[in-house]
Design an enzyme around this catalytic site. Structure first.
Site, PDB file in Angstrom:
ATOM      1  N   CYS A 118      79.741  30.960 -33.466  1.00  0.00           N
ATOM      2  CA  CYS A 118      78.994  31.823 -32.554  1.00  0.00           C
ATOM      3  C   CYS A 118      78.083  30.970 -31.667  1.00  0.00           C
ATOM      4  CB  CYS A 118      78.159  32.819 -33.361  1.00  0.00           C
ATOM      5  SG  CYS A 118      76.997  33.742 -32.343  1.00  0.00           S
ATOM      6  N   SER A 144     105.466  52.102   7.681  1.00  0.00           N
ATOM      7  CA  SER A 144     104.127  51.705   7.239  1.00  0.00           C
ATOM      8  C   SER A 144     103.203  51.822   8.441  1.00  0.00           C
ATOM      9  CB  SER A 144     104.140  50.293   6.689  1.00  0.00           C
ATOM     10  OG  SER A 144     104.395  49.411   7.743  1.00  0.00           O
ATOM     11  N   ARG A 186     109.059  53.706  -1.840  1.00  0.00           N
ATOM     12  CA  ARG A 186     109.339  53.358  -0.470  1.00  0.00           C
ATOM     13  C   ARG A 186     110.322  52.190  -0.363  1.00  0.00           C
ATOM     14  NH1 ARG A 186     104.658  51.574   3.549  1.00  0.00           N
ATOM     15  NH2 ARG A 186     104.796  49.653   2.370  1.00  0.00           N
ATOM     16  N   ALA A 215      93.573  41.396   2.004  1.00  0.00           N
ATOM     17  CA  ALA A 215      93.020  41.014   3.298  1.00  0.00           C
ATOM     18  C   ALA A 215      93.688  39.725   3.785  1.00  0.00           C
ATOM     19  CB  ALA A 215      91.513  40.825   3.184  1.00  0.00           C
ATOM     20  N   GLU A 216      93.926  38.811   2.861  1.00  0.00           N
ATOM     21  CA  GLU A 216      94.581  37.561   3.248  1.00  0.00           C
ATOM     22  C   GLU A 216      96.012  37.829   3.705  1.00  0.00           C
ATOM     23  OE1 GLU A 216      92.234  34.381   0.398  1.00  0.00           O
ATOM     24  OE2 GLU A 216      93.898  35.515  -0.417  1.00  0.00           O
ATOM     25  N   LYS A 270      95.933  60.090  12.293  1.00  0.00           N
ATOM     26  CA  LYS A 270      97.237  60.511  12.799  1.00  0.00           C
ATOM     27  C   LYS A 270      97.056  61.413  14.017  1.00  0.00           C
ATOM     28  CE  LYS A 270      98.949  60.433   8.082  1.00  0.00           C
ATOM     29  NZ  LYS A 270      99.385  61.183   6.895  1.00  0.00           N
ATOM     30  N   LYS A 286      92.743  57.065   2.952  1.00  0.00           N
ATOM     31  CA  LYS A 286      93.886  56.224   2.619  1.00  0.00           C
ATOM     32  C   LYS A 286      93.826  55.914   1.123  1.00  0.00           C
ATOM     33  CE  LYS A 286      96.436  52.211   4.291  1.00  0.00           C
ATOM     34  NZ  LYS A 286      96.663  51.548   3.025  1.00  0.00           N
ATOM     35  N   ASP A 313      97.137  40.622   5.012  1.00  0.00           N
ATOM     36  CA  ASP A 313      97.074  41.251   6.330  1.00  0.00           C
ATOM     37  C   ASP A 313      96.845  40.210   7.424  1.00  0.00           C
ATOM     38  OD1 ASP A 313      97.480  43.636   5.128  1.00  0.00           O
ATOM     39  OD2 ASP A 313      95.404  44.337   5.266  1.00  0.00           O
TER      40      ASP A 313
HETATM   41  S1  IVH Z   1     100.837  58.113   6.254  1.00  0.00           S
HETATM   42  C1  IVH Z   1     103.830  56.816   9.163  1.00  0.00           C
HETATM   43  N1  IVH Z   1      98.727  58.968   4.945  1.00  0.00           N
HETATM   44  O1  IVH Z   1      99.153  53.731   3.211  1.00  0.00           O
HETATM   45  C2  IVH Z   1     102.990  57.394   8.122  1.00  0.00           C
HETATM   46  N2  IVH Z   1      99.724  56.913   4.283  1.00  0.00           N
HETATM   47  O2  IVH Z   1     100.576  51.475   5.313  1.00  0.00           O
HETATM   48  C3  IVH Z   1     102.878  56.507   6.937  1.00  0.00           C
HETATM   49  N3  IVH Z   1      98.647  55.873   2.351  1.00  0.00           N
HETATM   50  O3  IVH Z   1     102.612  53.403   2.916  1.00  0.00           O
HETATM   51  C4  IVH Z   1     102.035  56.937   5.862  1.00  0.00           C
HETATM   52  N4  IVH Z   1      97.105  57.393   2.044  1.00  0.00           N
HETATM   53  O4  IVH Z   1     101.287  54.161   0.880  1.00  0.00           O
HETATM   54  C5  IVH Z   1      99.657  57.997   5.072  1.00  0.00           C
HETATM   55  N5  IVH Z   1      96.852  59.859   3.861  1.00  0.00           N
HETATM   56  C6  IVH Z   1      97.789  58.893   3.979  1.00  0.00           C
HETATM   57  C7  IVH Z   1      97.839  57.774   3.106  1.00  0.00           C
HETATM   58  C8  IVH Z   1      98.825  56.807   3.304  1.00  0.00           C
HETATM   59  C9  IVH Z   1      97.608  56.255   1.601  1.00  0.00           C
HETATM   60  C10 IVH Z   1      99.408  54.608   2.148  1.00  0.00           C
HETATM   61  C11 IVH Z   1     100.888  54.781   2.072  1.00  0.00           C
HETATM   62  C12 IVH Z   1     101.440  54.024   3.235  1.00  0.00           C
HETATM   63  C13 IVH Z   1     100.332  53.059   3.547  1.00  0.00           C
HETATM   64  C14 IVH Z   1     100.260  52.750   5.027  1.00  0.00           C
END
Ligand code: IVH
Length: 663
Positions: free
Chosen positions: A404, A80, A133, A32-33, A286, A112, A35
């Site tokens: 102990c 990413s 990656r 979080a930090e 997506k 995710k 990000d």
């Molecule tokens: S899609 C452009 N789908 O999250 C599409 N990523 O920052 C890129 N991740 O690098 C990835 N679950 O390591 C996608 N269902 C999912 C995912 C997923 C985990 C991770 C992946 C990616 C990061 C996104």
């Protein structure tokens, strides 16, 4: 500070964090930090585009590839995702997409998975290459390691008419259960434990020896099909296609017709994340139509057709105020972190495990440090490590006491073992833990003898070992504060009743190392009496199902101790039942040869009771669902086992239906 120097300072902090995370596998700040730093830099650069440099971390997709592996060039960059932490940000994302589309937009929602992204190439249906990656353009070639991951297909399914070339991308991860097992084994062997499943998975993929990768038992979910299969025009269809080709696809993907459904999916999974046997840190949303994805395009490092909704962090930093040492049932000295209370994912965390002195030393954790704490799933909070940059010089190194902390006896730390132990079997802390365990529900189930009563009985020295429980009488119990005649009578009656629980629960209650409920059931069923078990050698014990050398050695060691044999003799004299009904062989009994798995909370039966009923009807209870499972018994809030059963088409019964299967 000027915008220019702030941007430079942010870049330095981000580069350093990336290096610690990806190259050293030893993060110093929370996700979080990280990000927050990156967001601030992105915003700053958006406001002052002249400050954007080509080497800014905003211009790069992710990690730096280390030089241990051959480079793996990505034909198409591995992007990413931009993060959203609030529903408003998803709303803005949806508005942008609808503007370009000129109408409503359909989405695919995916969990995710918290692992690491990889790419897999297949030529004529066979896996040829696999890589990480890296920075999005060049990653590491880890083909040999990825071949050991059981859920990555080495050949695509023939019936699916695979095109000549297929590239699939997805996430390598470690199941929580495999993570727990891995860490427990490492702890036993005195090796450093992993902070979370993701670090263990990432380290596993980047082992130099593939045999070591194989040991980690990594798993895989595919989520992106990059090959030129023109018939597939949506993300939803490509998931179906991936599945048909033989890839594991997460079963919880969903289609959403509008934003409200997306928000609902995010809310639901943030709440349900603990039900899964793998860590998720958010939801990926997506745009479903590829044509629309193309029109939305990519800006800087992130596609505009996908976004990651991040759950509230389960990591935080706080102060390590002290390290307290408690003594466990087997005499282990357990160091626990005393923390400045900090909220993590909805609960206030005040203490966390530090495992053992090696863990503290290897991670250079000092009293007074600012530390990173994580709470993963239902696992106990864990101190990941110190934030070195916050050191003031006043921090103190921890030393395991050589006496102990409870009874003052010598502490033994055998070389090669992870744990230090109190050498005094009569140590009050050990007695307390043993009494509490013996009386617990899965063991002898003595109502009224819970944590508080166990502490009082040992403090007042009314009970020096578990056999003493059966010596308690009305006169002795009047010494216990706040015990009136009525409660004394109840407790004595419950103690009396516990004598007839039978061998399996007694064995479990004795607290022999590695002997859990299931092992106790197996031994009781096979041997029938405690004398037979005490007389058995390691080899004979190992003939029982699921009993390995480690368990067998521990059982033999237990019965070799004079003090333990004496205690068992006293239990026997007190009238404790030490026999078990002979186990029905696989063919007898109404459930002969049938395998059950329990999941969720049953309403009327405890897990132990259900196990006993099944076993005495000739059935078997195992821990995980496989093709060999005949029934899954599901209670309320069932876990991932239920989903697995449904996937494999295994019969699922509730508590009442189980009753009807029984004699
Ligand atoms: S899609 C452009 N789908 O999250 C599409 N990523 O920052 C890129 N991740 O690098 C990835 N679950 O390591 C996608 N269902 C999912 C995912 C997923 C985990 C991770 C992946 C990616 C990061 C996104």
């Amino acid at each position: 500070m000027s915008a220019a120097s702030r941007a430079e300072s942010l870049r330095e902090q981000i580069d350093e964090a990336n290096y610690r995370y990806y190259v050293q596998d030893d993060p110093q700040i929370t996700d979080a930090e990280f990000d927050a730093l990156l967001r601030e830099l992105i915003e700053l650069e958006n406001a002052h585009p002249e400050l954007r440099t080509p080497d800014s971390p905003t211009q790069r997709v992710g990690a730096i590839a280390s030089d241990r592996f051959a480079p793996f060039e990505h034909a198409r960059p591995m992007l990413s995702l931009a993060n959203a932490v609030a529903p408003e940000e998803l709303r803005a994302f949806d508005e942008r997409a609808r503007k370009v589309a000129g109408g409503d937009v359909a989405y695919v929602c995916e969990l995710k998975i918290d692992g690491l992204a990889i790419a897999l190439d297949y030529s004529d249906g066979s896996l040829t290459r696999g890589g990480t990656r890296g920075d999005g353009r060049v990653g590491e070639d880890v083909t040999a390691n990825l071949r050991t991951v059981k859920t990555i297909p080495l050949r695509l399914r023939a019936g699916a008419h695979a095109p000549a070339f297929v590239e699939a991308r997805g996430e390598v991860y470690l199941r929580k259960s495999d993570f727990e097992r891995l860490n427990a084994a490492r702890e036993r062997e005195g090796l450093p434990v992993f902070a979370n499943p993701r670090n263990a998975a990432s380290g596993g993929v980047r082992q130099l020896d593939p045999a070591l990768t194989a040991q980690r038992r990594l798993s895989f979910f595919a989520y992106q099909l990059v090959s030129g299969d023109t018939a597939v025009r949506t993300q939803w269809d490509s998931l179906a296609r991936l599945e048909a080709l033989g890839f594991p696809v997460n079963p919880h993907v969903a289609r959403a017709k509008r934003l409200a459904e997306v928000l609902e999916y995010c809310r639901e999974w943030e709440e349900r994340r603990d039900e899964l046997d793998y860590e998720i840190d958010g939801v990926v949303i997506k745009v479903d139509e590829f044509a629309l994805q193309e029109r939305l395009g990519v800006v800087a490092r992130d596609p505009r057709w996908a976004i990651a909704f991040k759950f509230k962090p389960r990591e935080a930093r706080t102060k390590l105020l002290d390290i307290a040492v408690s003594v466990g049932r087997t005499g282990t000295l357990n160091p626990n972190a005393v923390l400045e209370p900090v909220p993590i994912g909805g609960v206030t965390v005040k203490s966390a495990t530090l495992h053992n002195s090696d863990y503290i030393k290897n991670n250079d954790i000092r009293i007074g440090d600012t530390v990173i704490v994580t709470r993963a799933g239902d696992v106990i909070p864990r101190v990941v490590g110190p934030v070195i940059g916050e050191r003031t010089g006043k921090e103190r190194r921890f030393k395991m006491p050589d006496r102990c902390p409870v009874c003052g006896a010598d502490v033994d730390h055998p070389p090669g073992e992870a744990m230090s132990r109190c050498t005094n079997a009569a140590c009050r802390a050990q007695v307390y833990e043993r009494v509490r365990h013996f009386a617990s529900r899965g063991a002898m189930d003595i109502e009224g003898l819970g944590d508080v009563m166990a502490a009082q009985l040992t403090e007042l020295r009314l009970v020096a070992d578990i056999a003493d429980i059966y010596k308690l009488d009305g006169a002795a119990l009047t010494h216990v504060p706040r015990m009136g005649p009525k409660s004394i009578e109840n407790l004595l009656r419950n103690i009396e009743r516990s004598k007839s629980r039978g061998l399996a629960r007694l064995l479990y209650g004795l607290g022999i190392r590695f002997v859990g409920t299931q092992t106790a059931q197996v031994l009781a069923g096979d041997f029938g009496t405690i004398e037979a078990i005490a007389a058995a050698g390691e080899e004979e014990l190992q003939r029982s199902e699921g009993i390995g050398p480690e368990v067998a050695a521990s059982v033999v060691l237990f019965f070799k101790q004079g003090a333990n044999r004496d205690m068992i003799a006293r239990l026997a004299r007190a009238g404790v039942d030490m026999t078990a009904p002979r186990r029905a062989r696989a063919s007898d009994g109404p459930l002969g040869g049938k395998t059950f798995v329990l999941t969720g909370t049953l309403e009327k039966l405890t897990r132990e009771e259900a196990t006993q009923l099944i076993v005495s009807a000739g059935g078997k209870v195992t821990g995980s669902v496989s093709k060999k499972t005949d029934y899954v018994v599901a209670g309320s809030e069932p876990g991932s086992k239920l989903a697995k059963a449904e996937q494999l088409g295994i019969a699922v019964v509730n508590e009442d239906e189980l009753r009807r299967l029984l004699p």
